[in-house]
Design a protein around this motif. Structure first.
Motif, mmCIF file in Angstrom:
data_model
loop_
_atom_site.group_PDB
_atom_site.id
_atom_site.type_symbol
_atom_site.label_atom_id
_atom_site.label_comp_id
_atom_site.label_asym_id
_atom_site.label_seq_id
_atom_site.Cartn_x
_atom_site.Cartn_y
_atom_site.Cartn_z
ATOM 1 N N ARG A 142 14.828 9.123 5.064
ATOM 2 C CA ARG A 142 14.433 7.500 5.306
ATOM 3 C C ARG A 142 13.438 7.328 5.202
ATOM 4 N NH1 ARG A 142 13.813 3.141 7.197
ATOM 5 N NH2 ARG A 142 14.583 3.097 9.134
ATOM 6 N N LEU A 143 12.812 7.690 6.666
ATOM 7 C CA LEU A 143 11.185 6.832 6.869
ATOM 8 C C LEU A 143 10.088 7.793 6.109
ATOM 9 C CD1 LEU A 143 11.311 7.097 10.811
ATOM 10 C CD2 LEU A 143 11.117 5.395 8.775
ATOM 11 N N LEU A 144 9.938 8.850 5.575
ATOM 12 C CA LEU A 144 9.136 10.014 4.703
ATOM 13 C C LEU A 144 9.374 9.309 2.974
ATOM 14 C CD1 LEU A 144 10.136 13.818 5.687
ATOM 15 C CD2 LEU A 144 8.386 12.304 6.387
ATOM 16 N N LYS A 145 10.798 8.857 2.519
ATOM 17 C CA LYS A 145 10.590 7.858 1.335
ATOM 18 C C LYS A 145 9.873 6.929 1.567
ATOM 19 C CE LYS A 145 14.877 9.900 0.111
ATOM 20 N NZ LYS A 145 16.628 9.299 -0.262
ATOM 21 N N LYS A 146 10.033 6.105 2.140
ATOM 22 C CA LYS A 146 8.967 4.755 2.802
ATOM 23 C C LYS A 146 7.028 5.506 2.940
ATOM 24 C CE LYS A 146 9.672 1.689 5.037
ATOM 25 N NZ LYS A 146 10.026 0.275 6.324
ATOM 26 N N LYS A 147 6.825 6.393 3.251
ATOM 27 C CA LYS A 147 5.740 6.854 2.953
ATOM 28 C C LYS A 147 4.675 6.188 2.156
ATOM 29 C CE LYS A 147 4.851 9.608 5.859
ATOM 30 N NZ LYS A 147 4.278 9.363 7.056
ATOM 31 N N ASN A 148 3.267 5.690 1.897
ATOM 32 C CA ASN A 148 2.436 5.446 0.593
ATOM 33 C C ASN A 148 2.453 6.155 -0.536
ATOM 34 O OD1 ASN A 148 1.356 3.844 2.675
ATOM 35 N ND2 ASN A 148 -0.351 5.095 2.567
ATOM 36 N N ARG A 149 2.850 5.388 -1.319
ATOM 37 C CA ARG A 149 2.463 6.737 -3.399
ATOM 38 C C ARG A 149 1.236 7.042 -3.549
ATOM 39 N NH1 ARG A 149 5.634 1.802 -6.742
ATOM 40 N NH2 ARG A 149 6.163 0.623 -4.832
ATOM 41 N N GLY A 150 0.235 6.865 -2.523
ATOM 42 C CA GLY A 150 -1.223 7.334 -3.192
ATOM 43 C C GLY A 150 -2.282 6.212 -3.576
ATOM 44 N N PHE A 151 -1.506 4.703 -4.631
ATOM 45 C CA PHE A 151 -2.081 4.415 -5.714
ATOM 46 C C PHE A 151 -2.397 3.201 -5.341
ATOM 47 C CE2 PHE A 151 1.982 4.742 -7.132
ATOM 48 C CZ PHE A 151 2.168 5.619 -8.241
ATOM 49 N N THR A 152 -3.612 2.746 -6.306
ATOM 50 C CA THR A 152 -4.427 1.605 -5.301
ATOM 51 C C THR A 152 -4.637 0.687 -6.122
ATOM 52 O OG1 THR A 152 -6.244 2.513 -6.777
ATOM 53 C CG2 THR A 152 -6.432 3.752 -4.538
ATOM 54 N N TYR A 153 -4.890 -0.618 -5.305
ATOM 55 C CA TYR A 153 -4.821 -1.869 -6.271
ATOM 56 C C TYR A 153 -6.723 -2.100 -6.578
ATOM 57 C CZ TYR A 153 -4.255 -6.833 -7.147
ATOM 58 O OH TYR A 153 -4.259 -8.299 -7.484
ATOM 59 N N SER A 154 -7.057 -3.144 -7.264
ATOM 60 C CA SER A 154 -7.637 -3.879 -7.062
ATOM 61 C C SER A 154 -8.148 -5.155 -7.922
ATOM 62 C CB SER A 154 -9.156 -3.312 -7.656
ATOM 63 O OG SER A 154 -9.237 -2.872 -9.192
ATOM 64 N N LEU A 155 -8.678 -5.932 -6.965
ATOM 65 C CA LEU A 155 -9.057 -7.287 -7.327
ATOM 66 C C LEU A 155 -10.409 -8.168 -7.624
ATOM 67 C CD1 LEU A 155 -7.901 -10.628 -9.005
ATOM 68 C CD2 LEU A 155 -7.204 -10.722 -6.857
ATOM 69 N N LYS A 156 -11.166 -8.614 -8.714
ATOM 70 C CA LYS A 156 -12.266 -9.201 -8.315
ATOM 71 C C LYS A 156 -12.058 -10.969 -8.834
ATOM 72 C CE LYS A 156 -16.983 -9.436 -9.336
ATOM 73 N NZ LYS A 156 -18.255 -9.013 -10.254
ATOM 74 N N THR A 157 -11.773 -11.598 -7.527
ATOM 75 C CA THR A 157 -11.581 -13.218 -8.378
ATOM 76 C C THR A 157 -12.570 -13.978 -7.295
ATOM 77 O OG1 THR A 157 -10.131 -14.503 -8.139
ATOM 78 C CG2 THR A 157 -10.098 -12.929 -6.066
ATOM 79 N N THR A 158 -12.755 -15.222 -7.871
ATOM 80 C CA THR A 158 -13.748 -15.968 -7.513
ATOM 81 C C THR A 158 -12.682 -17.533 -6.824
ATOM 82 O OG1 THR A 158 -15.403 -16.042 -9.298
ATOM 83 C CG2 THR A 158 -15.035 -18.199 -8.027
#
Length: 107
Positions: free
Chosen positions: A11-27
């Motif tokens: 169960r703990l191993l399945k919760k690992k990061n998926r290895g994706f990145t997220y980005s955002l630029k905002t004012t």
């Protein structure tokens, strides 16, 4: 008991990061709430890096709104957890101020 331990490890191993990145630029010109679970990327983040590219201070808090310890212009804030715990990001500025912010996260 070893079966229970093996299931917990799996169960703990399945919760690992998926290895994706997220980005955002905002004012930011007032309180801005970025909900990572109900909006893009529809997942909790493990880490987040916030760049203040603006000319005014910006306040950033994770999961709960708190307005303290501003990120000064051209400073960077890194927040990292060992698990996916970051659900929301709160960004705010003082009244009449404005900041341009870049956000990068991992999930």
């Amino acid at each position: 008991i070893s079966v229970v331990m093996a299931e917990e490890i799996a169960r703990l191993l399945k919760k690992k990061n998926r290895g994706f990145t997220y980005s955002l630029k905002t004012t930011v010109d007032g309180l801005k709430i970025i909900d990572f679970v109900n909006g893009e990327p529809h997942a909790k983040l493990t880490s987040i890096t916030i760049y203040n590219d603006g000319e005014d201070e910006v306040y950033a808090s994770v999961n709960t709104y708190v307005k303290n310890a501003p990120i000064k212009p051209h400073e960077i804030l890194n927040i990292e957890f060992s698990d996916q715990l970051i659900e929301k990001l709160y960004l705010d500025v003082d009244e009449g101020k404005k900041a341009t912010v870049r956000v990068f996260g991992t999930y």
